[in-house]
Design a protein around this motif. Sequence first.
Motif, PDB file in Angstrom:
ATOM      1  N   TRP A 187      37.391  48.719  40.146  1.00 57.30           N
ATOM      2  CA  TRP A 187      36.643  47.649  40.823  1.00 57.30           C
ATOM      3  C   TRP A 187      37.374  47.144  42.058  1.00 57.30           C
ATOM      4  O   TRP A 187      37.094  46.062  42.548  1.00 57.30           O
ATOM      5  CB  TRP A 187      36.374  46.507  39.838  1.00 57.30           C
ATOM      6  N   GLY A 188      38.337  47.921  42.532  1.00 59.35           N
ATOM      7  CA  GLY A 188      39.051  47.550  43.748  1.00 59.35           C
ATOM      8  C   GLY A 188      39.891  46.295  43.572  1.00 59.35           C
ATOM      9  O   GLY A 188      40.041  45.773  42.463  1.00 59.35           O
ATOM     10  N   GLN A 189      40.420  45.824  44.671  1.00 60.88           N
ATOM     11  CA  GLN A 189      41.275  44.640  44.637  1.00 60.88           C
ATOM     12  C   GLN A 189      40.489  43.407  44.196  1.00 60.88           C
ATOM     13  O   GLN A 189      41.000  42.565  43.450  1.00 60.88           O
ATOM     14  CB  GLN A 189      41.900  44.396  46.018  1.00 60.88           C
ATOM     15  N   GLU A 190      39.224  43.326  44.656  1.00 57.07           N
ATOM     16  CA  GLU A 190      38.404  42.164  44.294  1.00 57.07           C
ATOM     17  C   GLU A 190      38.222  42.089  42.774  1.00 57.07           C
ATOM     18  O   GLU A 190      38.351  41.022  42.176  1.00 57.07           O
ATOM     19  CB  GLU A 190      37.046  42.241  44.990  1.00 57.07           C
ATOM     20  N   GLY A 191      37.930  43.226  42.148  1.00 65.20           N
ATOM     21  CA  GLY A 191      37.755  43.248  40.701  1.00 65.20           C
ATOM     22  C   GLY A 191      39.052  42.940  39.978  1.00 65.20           C
ATOM     23  O   GLY A 191      39.060  42.206  38.978  1.00 65.20           O
ATOM     24  N   PHE A 192      40.141  43.503  40.485  1.00 66.38           N
ATOM     25  CA  PHE A 192      41.448  43.226  39.866  1.00 66.38           C
ATOM     26  C   PHE A 192      41.747  41.738  39.929  1.00 66.38           C
ATOM     27  O   PHE A 192      42.181  41.125  38.949  1.00 66.38           O
ATOM     28  CB  PHE A 192      42.542  44.022  40.584  1.00 66.38           C
ATOM     29  N   ASP A 193      41.492  41.135  41.089  1.00 69.03           N
ATOM     30  CA  ASP A 193      41.744  39.699  41.257  1.00 69.03           C
ATOM     31  C   ASP A 193      40.884  38.867  40.303  1.00 69.03           C
ATOM     32  O   ASP A 193      41.337  37.847  39.779  1.00 69.03           O
ATOM     33  CB  ASP A 193      41.486  39.272  42.699  1.00 69.03           C
ATOM     34  N   LYS A 194      39.650  39.309  40.061  1.00 72.17           N
ATOM     35  CA  LYS A 194      38.778  38.568  39.146  1.00 72.17           C
ATOM     36  C   LYS A 194      39.316  38.616  37.717  1.00 72.17           C
ATOM     37  O   LYS A 194      39.286  37.621  36.998  1.00 72.17           O
ATOM     38  CB  LYS A 194      37.351  39.121  39.201  1.00 72.17           C
ATOM     39  N   VAL A 195      39.790  39.793  37.306  1.00 70.20           N
ATOM     40  CA  VAL A 195      40.378  39.905  35.971  1.00 70.20           C
ATOM     41  C   VAL A 195      41.587  38.979  35.865  1.00 70.20           C
ATOM     42  O   VAL A 195      41.744  38.243  34.880  1.00 70.20           O
ATOM     43  CB  VAL A 195      40.774  41.365  35.658  1.00 70.20           C
ATOM     44  N   CYS A 196      42.415  38.988  36.881  1.00 68.53           N
ATOM     45  CA  CYS A 196      43.607  38.120  36.871  1.00 68.53           C
ATOM     46  C   CYS A 196      43.213  36.653  36.820  1.00 68.53           C
ATOM     47  O   CYS A 196      43.866  35.861  36.136  1.00 68.53           O
ATOM     48  CB  CYS A 196      44.471  38.379  38.103  1.00 68.53           C
ATOM     49  N   ASP A 197      42.147  36.302  37.541  1.00 67.76           N
ATOM     50  CA  ASP A 197      41.686  34.910  37.507  1.00 67.76           C
ATOM     51  C   ASP A 197      41.305  34.500  36.086  1.00 67.76           C
ATOM     52  O   ASP A 197      41.590  33.375  35.669  1.00 67.76           O
ATOM     53  CB  ASP A 197      40.489  34.712  38.436  1.00 67.76           C
ATOM     54  N   THR A 198      40.659  35.412  35.348  1.00 65.89           N
ATOM     55  CA  THR A 198      40.276  35.066  33.977  1.00 65.89           C
ATOM     56  C   THR A 198      41.521  34.887  33.103  1.00 65.89           C
ATOM     57  O   THR A 198      41.578  33.986  32.275  1.00 65.89           O
ATOM     58  CB  THR A 198      39.353  36.127  33.325  1.00 65.89           C
ATOM     59  N   VAL A 199      42.509  35.752  33.310  1.00 65.29           N
ATOM     60  CA  VAL A 199      43.751  35.658  32.532  1.00 65.29           C
ATOM     61  C   VAL A 199      44.464  34.343  32.838  1.00 65.29           C
ATOM     62  O   VAL A 199      44.875  33.603  31.934  1.00 65.29           O
ATOM     63  CB  VAL A 199      44.684  36.849  32.836  1.00 65.29           C
ATOM     64  N   LYS A 200      44.586  34.034  34.121  1.00 62.65           N
ATOM     65  CA  LYS A 200      45.291  32.806  34.513  1.00 62.65           C
ATOM     66  C   LYS A 200      44.544  31.564  34.046  1.00 62.65           C
ATOM     67  O   LYS A 200      45.160  30.581  33.639  1.00 62.65           O
ATOM     68  CB  LYS A 200      45.506  32.793  36.027  1.00 62.65           C
ATOM     69  N   HIS A 201      43.216  31.625  34.085  1.00 63.32           N
ATOM     70  CA  HIS A 201      42.424  30.492  33.598  1.00 63.32           C
ATOM     71  C   HIS A 201      42.657  30.293  32.099  1.00 63.32           C
ATOM     72  O   HIS A 201      42.847  29.166  31.636  1.00 63.32           O
ATOM     73  CB  HIS A 201      40.938  30.735  33.879  1.00 63.32           C
ATOM     74  N   MET A 202      42.654  31.396  31.344  1.00 62.10           N
ATOM     75  CA  MET A 202      42.842  31.287  29.899  1.00 62.10           C
ATOM     76  C   MET A 202      44.236  30.747  29.572  1.00 62.10           C
ATOM     77  O   MET A 202      44.384  29.888  28.702  1.00 62.10           O
ATOM     78  CB  MET A 202      42.629  32.639  29.219  1.00 62.10           C
TER      79      MET A 202
END
Length: 82
Positions: free
Chosen positions: A29-44
């Motif tokens: 999912w490219g950098q944008e997708g990677f960043d979204k996954v990281c956002d979910t991890v950091k939010h959790m």
Amino acid sequence: MMVKDPCPSCEVYDICGGRCLFVNKQRLWGQEGFDKVCDTVKHMISALQTETSTVRQLMKSGVISVDSFIYPEFNNGCEIIP
Ligand code: SF4
């Protein structure tokens, strides 16, 4: 299998561990997708940290056992988000 950058230099690596190995390795999912996954991890992580004192109190009073937090080292596939 080693986790690649940017995980080892991430500010939450000691907690996350670069757990979504699938995203880290495949980058479908490219950098944008990677960043979204990281956002979910950091939010959790952030959401769980706000409950730390409550959980500690429940453990101290015996409502929750420390065994409730045991998670198998090898549970299923490579896509494991904490
Ligand atoms: S939050 Fe993202 S960059 Fe940071 S360690 Fe986890 S997967 Fe890697």
